[in-house]
Design a protein around this motif. Structure first.
Motif, PDB file in Angstrom:
ATOM      1  N   TYR A  19       0.853  -1.189   0.000  1.00  0.00           N
ATOM      2  CA  TYR A  19       0.000   0.000   0.000  1.00  0.00           C
ATOM      3  C   TYR A  19       0.884   1.232   0.000  1.00  0.00           C
ATOM      4  CZ  TYR A  19      -3.716  -3.224   1.315  1.00  0.00           C
ATOM      5  OH  TYR A  19      -4.619  -4.258   1.324  1.00  0.00           O
ATOM      6  N   MET A  66      -5.681   1.423  -4.144  1.00  0.00           N
ATOM      7  CA  MET A  66      -4.488   1.020  -3.384  1.00  0.00           C
ATOM      8  C   MET A  66      -4.529   1.571  -1.972  1.00  0.00           C
ATOM      9  SD  MET A  66      -1.427   1.626  -6.066  1.00  0.00           S
ATOM     10  CE  MET A  66      -1.501   0.978  -7.711  1.00  0.00           C
ATOM     11  N   ASN A  67      -5.649   2.190  -1.614  1.00  0.00           N
ATOM     12  CA  ASN A  67      -5.792   2.765  -0.274  1.00  0.00           C
ATOM     13  C   ASN A  67      -6.599   1.792   0.581  1.00  0.00           C
ATOM     14  OD1 ASN A  67      -6.432   4.203   1.993  1.00  0.00           O
ATOM     15  ND2 ASN A  67      -6.898   6.107   0.904  1.00  0.00           N
ATOM     16  N   PRO A  68      -5.982   1.184   1.610  1.00  0.00           N
ATOM     17  CA  PRO A  68      -6.693   0.164   2.398  1.00  0.00           C
ATOM     18  C   PRO A  68      -7.869   0.743   3.172  1.00  0.00           C
ATOM     19  CG  PRO A  68      -4.627   0.749   3.470  1.00  0.00           C
ATOM     20  CD  PRO A  68      -4.646   1.478   2.159  1.00  0.00           C
ATOM     21  N   PRO A  78     -10.633  -2.108  -2.014  1.00  0.00           N
ATOM     22  CA  PRO A  78      -9.187  -2.002  -2.249  1.00  0.00           C
ATOM     23  C   PRO A  78      -8.625  -3.296  -2.846  1.00  0.00           C
ATOM     24  CG  PRO A  78      -9.757  -1.350   0.003  1.00  0.00           C
ATOM     25  CD  PRO A  78     -10.989  -1.929  -0.603  1.00  0.00           C
TER      26      PRO A  78
END
Ligand SMILES: NC(=O)c1ccc[n+]([C@@H]2O[C@H](COP(=O)([O-])OP(=O)(O)OC[C@H]3O[C@@H](n4cnc5c(N)ncnc54)[C@H](OP(=O)(O)O)[C@@H]3O)[C@@H](O)[C@H]2O)c1
Length: 354
Positions: A19, A66-68, A78
């Motif tokens: 991430y 890609m942002n948890p 995600p």
């Protein structure tokens, strides 16, 4: 690049590895991996379809996934670590156990794993559709101006802009995949079009599209331009943050703002995009519309999109610009370039073919 033995072919994949907290790092946040292989002749299909990847769309939203902590919409989850990135693209059918699709067909999907030989399960074949390609347009345009980014521009414009001839529209990131269609729709409808982009080359492209006031937001002050050329009746936002504030300050009474994207927040840990001037919306009685290109919106405008956009792309009335990269191994760098603005036109990765 694939290599093969008698029964096994390398299945190159573009994997999500970590991430990122800022911009993604090519070869680190995501990597091209050649450790997997596939037996193209014998892999069981179980009612599904085996395909070869042709073209991938490299879109800004890939960084959002890609942002948890992404929690913006139930439709977007995600990416999973060590699994292929997934996104829009076109595949060619190699083998099929679904009556609707035969070998050689080109198919669209919104969720294609970034691997050279995607295998769609019986259930996943429901998400596939045949590409109705016009001979004048290359296959790659069917992930760009003739597909999702074009739909976004067209459906959002029809549904939310409420444009009238003679009004003034400001489009940020106007030289991009969505923006370049928005500015052409606006010009076609007789609006005054103001649009910004991040390089002189992109500004020239905006002028080629007929934009009345094209400027480089890195060397000109957006507020000054809007003050001189406004007031703005419609602001089409791709950027958020200070650009949105500059637009809010220069909106006309009863103006409309279409919130299409906010790329200034995508490469930060929180994803937040601070805005200071929202209160202006009260005094000027503005309407703000969040735009998400969801199936209901596509369905509503699909047939008019074919006539009013795709036909015009095919006969040259509307222009498009593509930034083509070749080979799945280029996807990692391409994703960064779209975030940084190093792409010139709709960014696509051609994995096989044109
Ligand atoms: N709502 C939806 O359903 C939907 C669907 C598709 C796309 N979108 C959004 O629409 C926007 C445009 O998408 P696109 O596919 O057409 O991408 P694009 O414009 O082809 O590529 C992204 C562009 O954003 C610009 N950019 C990057 N950082 C910036 C910054 N800090 N300030 C200003 N501009 C910046 C760069 O252009 P410059 O060189 O000009 O800076 C870059 O080329 C994105 O925000 C995307 O997330 C939304």
């Amino acid at each position: 690049m694939s290599s093969s033995t008698a029964s096994n072919t390398t299945n190159g994949r573009h994997l999500f590895k970590e991430y990122p907290t800022g911009f993604p790092t090519p070869g680190q946040s995501t990597v091209y991996d050649t450790s997997a292989s596939i037996d193209l002749d014998h892999v069981p299909l179980n009612g599904g379809v085996l395909t070869k990847l042709k073209v991938l769309s490299i879109d800004p939203y890939l960084r959002e996934l890609m942002n948890p902590n992404l929690g913006t919409s139930p439709d977007f989850v995600p990416f999973a670590l060590n699994e292929p990135i997934q996104g829009h693209g076109i595949v060619e059918v190699l083998r099929s156990e679904n009556d609707k699709f035969k070998s050689g067909d080109f198919l669209h999907a919104d969720v294609i794993p970034h691997e050279e030989y995607p295998l769609f399960s019986k259930e996943a074949t429901e998400t596939l559709s045949i590409v109705e390609k016009r001979p004048e347009l290359p296959l790659s345009v069917y992930v760009g101006a003739a597909r999702m980014p074009g739909w976004t521009a067209f459906a959002g414009w029809k549904e939310y802009a409420k444009a009238k001839t003679g009004e003034t529209v400001f489009v940020s990131s106007g030289a991009g995949a969505v923006g370049s269609i928005v500015v052409q729709l606006a010009k076609h409808q007789g609006l005054k079009v103001i649009s910004s982009a991040g390089s002189e080359d992109k500004v020239q492209f905006l002028k080629d599209l007929g934009v009345d006031v094209a400027f480089n937001y890195k060397t000109s002050d957006t507020r000054e331009v809007l003050k001189k050329e406004g007031p703005v009746d419609i602001y089409w936002d791709h950027v958020g943050g200070d650009t949105l504030d500059a637009a809010l300050e220069n909106m006309n009474q009863y103006g409309r703002i279409v919130l299409c994207g906010m790329i200034t927040g995508y490469n930060t840990e929180s994803g937040d995009v601070p805005t200071q001037k929202l209160y202006t919306a009260v005094w000027r009685q503005l309407s703000l519309h969040g735009l998400l290109i969801v199936p209901a919106l596509i369905e509503k405008y699909q047939s008019s999109f074919e006539e009013e956009v795709v036909a015009k792309l095919a006969d040259g009335t509307f222009k498009y610009r593509e930034d083509k990269r070749y080979g799945l191994e280029e996807a990692s760098q391409a994703m960064l370039d779209v975030q940084k603005g190093s792409n010139v036109g709709k960014c696509v990765v051609v994995v096989d073919g044109e």
